[in-house]
Design a protein around this motif. Sequence first.
Motif, mmCIF file in Angstrom:
data_model
loop_
_atom_site.group_PDB
_atom_site.id
_atom_site.type_symbol
_atom_site.label_atom_id
_atom_site.label_comp_id
_atom_site.label_asym_id
_atom_site.label_seq_id
_atom_site.Cartn_x
_atom_site.Cartn_y
_atom_site.Cartn_z
ATOM 1 N N THR A 1 0.756 -1.199 0.078
ATOM 2 C CA THR A 1 0.026 -0.005 -0.109
ATOM 3 C C THR A 1 0.939 1.289 0.168
ATOM 4 N N PRO A 2 0.054 2.341 -0.233
ATOM 5 C CA PRO A 2 1.173 3.613 0.008
ATOM 6 C C PRO A 2 2.035 3.836 1.234
ATOM 7 N N VAL A 3 2.931 4.384 0.844
ATOM 8 C CA VAL A 3 3.986 4.548 2.188
ATOM 9 C C VAL A 3 3.670 5.934 2.733
ATOM 10 N N VAL A 4 2.637 5.906 3.574
ATOM 11 C CA VAL A 4 2.099 7.480 3.917
ATOM 12 C C VAL A 4 1.774 7.514 5.229
ATOM 13 N N GLY A 5 2.146 6.299 6.062
ATOM 14 C CA GLY A 5 1.414 6.600 7.438
ATOM 15 C C GLY A 5 1.909 7.379 8.276
ATOM 16 N N LEU A 6 1.471 7.678 9.476
ATOM 17 C CA LEU A 6 1.957 8.683 10.581
ATOM 18 C C LEU A 6 3.429 8.282 10.865
ATOM 19 N N ASP A 7 3.642 6.870 11.120
ATOM 20 C CA ASP A 7 5.067 6.666 11.516
ATOM 21 C C ASP A 7 6.064 6.995 10.482
ATOM 22 N N VAL A 8 5.655 6.908 9.204
ATOM 23 C CA VAL A 8 6.516 7.136 7.986
ATOM 24 C C VAL A 8 6.710 8.843 8.039
ATOM 25 N N ALA A 9 5.758 9.571 8.204
ATOM 26 C CA ALA A 9 5.971 11.133 8.176
ATOM 27 C C ALA A 9 6.836 11.395 9.404
ATOM 28 N N GLY A 10 6.719 11.067 10.738
ATOM 29 C CA GLY A 10 7.673 11.077 11.651
ATOM 30 C C GLY A 10 8.839 10.476 11.336
ATOM 31 N N HIS A 11 9.087 9.614 10.960
ATOM 32 C CA HIS A 11 10.388 9.071 10.662
ATOM 33 C C HIS A 11 11.191 10.068 9.539
ATOM 34 N N GLU A 12 10.531 10.603 8.616
ATOM 35 C CA GLU A 12 11.168 11.386 7.544
ATOM 36 C C GLU A 12 11.635 12.773 8.209
ATOM 37 N N TYR A 13 10.636 13.342 8.975
ATOM 38 C CA TYR A 13 10.762 14.594 9.751
ATOM 39 C C TYR A 13 11.662 14.566 10.584
ATOM 40 N N PHE A 14 11.975 13.325 11.418
ATOM 41 C CA PHE A 14 13.029 13.191 12.276
ATOM 42 C C PHE A 14 14.588 13.102 11.717
ATOM 43 N N SER A 15 14.286 12.262 10.367
ATOM 44 C CA SER A 15 15.570 12.250 9.547
ATOM 45 C C SER A 15 15.995 13.641 9.120
ATOM 46 N N LEU A 16 15.248 14.388 8.721
ATOM 47 C CA LEU A 16 15.710 15.910 8.345
ATOM 48 C C LEU A 16 16.032 16.791 9.720
ATOM 49 N N SER A 17 15.380 16.428 10.576
ATOM 50 C CA SER A 17 15.819 17.137 11.746
ATOM 51 C C SER A 17 17.406 16.770 12.374
ATOM 52 N N ASN A 18 17.912 15.545 11.971
ATOM 53 C CA ASN A 18 19.184 15.117 12.173
ATOM 54 C C ASN A 18 20.044 15.571 11.338
ATOM 55 N N PHE A 19 19.602 15.949 9.976
ATOM 56 C CA PHE A 19 20.396 16.198 9.004
ATOM 57 C C PHE A 19 20.764 18.029 9.606
ATOM 58 N N LYS A 20 19.956 18.493 10.143
ATOM 59 C CA LYS A 20 19.821 19.902 10.525
ATOM 60 C C LYS A 20 20.513 20.299 11.674
ATOM 61 N N LYS A 21 21.075 19.201 12.483
ATOM 62 C CA LYS A 21 21.804 19.566 13.632
ATOM 63 C C LYS A 21 23.038 20.324 13.554
#
Length: 182
Positions: free
Chosen positions: A162-182
């Motif tokens: 199914t589409p890769v769009v769950g709440l956990d996926v959004a949280g993971h991608e957001y967290f990934s970007l926050s780690n890039f920006k430290k």
Amino acid sequence: MVLYIDAQSGAVINEYSKIKHADVQGTGTTYYRNTQPITVDSYNGQYRLKDTGRNIHTLNGTNINGINNGVFTGTSEYTSSSTTFNSVSARPAVEVHWGMGKTYDYYKNIHNRNSFDGNGAIVRNYYNAGAIMGTDSNAGAIDQPDFIVGMVYGSGEAGFMTPVVGLDVAGHEYFSLSNFKK
């Protein structure tokens, strides 16, 4: 348009438009979580999946065809003639938009973090962006200097995923970007 320019290199560091549109409360039928409240933007007589208060913009990445000024080109808006987004085709994008709003609020309210970078950066979501990822069975956070910052989500594969769009996926991608920006 307000631009922040690096005095040494002349590179654009950040930019934002002073033209604002009206956020309104809407509802959307998500892919996994039924009908949820979402914030949408009143724009040109329609509504789109954009939350200017949180600076979240969810776009259709089906026809991504390049990059211009660090933003994917060939994208289109998800729109509705009312504040209700309930078409079957928009459900995965509504899930992404809703999930990113929840993720943004968590980081803001619990960690006092304004966007993934702590500085109010635009949260760009591109649903159905398999062309840029090389597969529809994935999601990813992209952070390349002078290139692009955003989150891309795949549409899945019929009969397999199914589409890769769950709440956990959004949280993971957001967290990934926050780690890039430290």
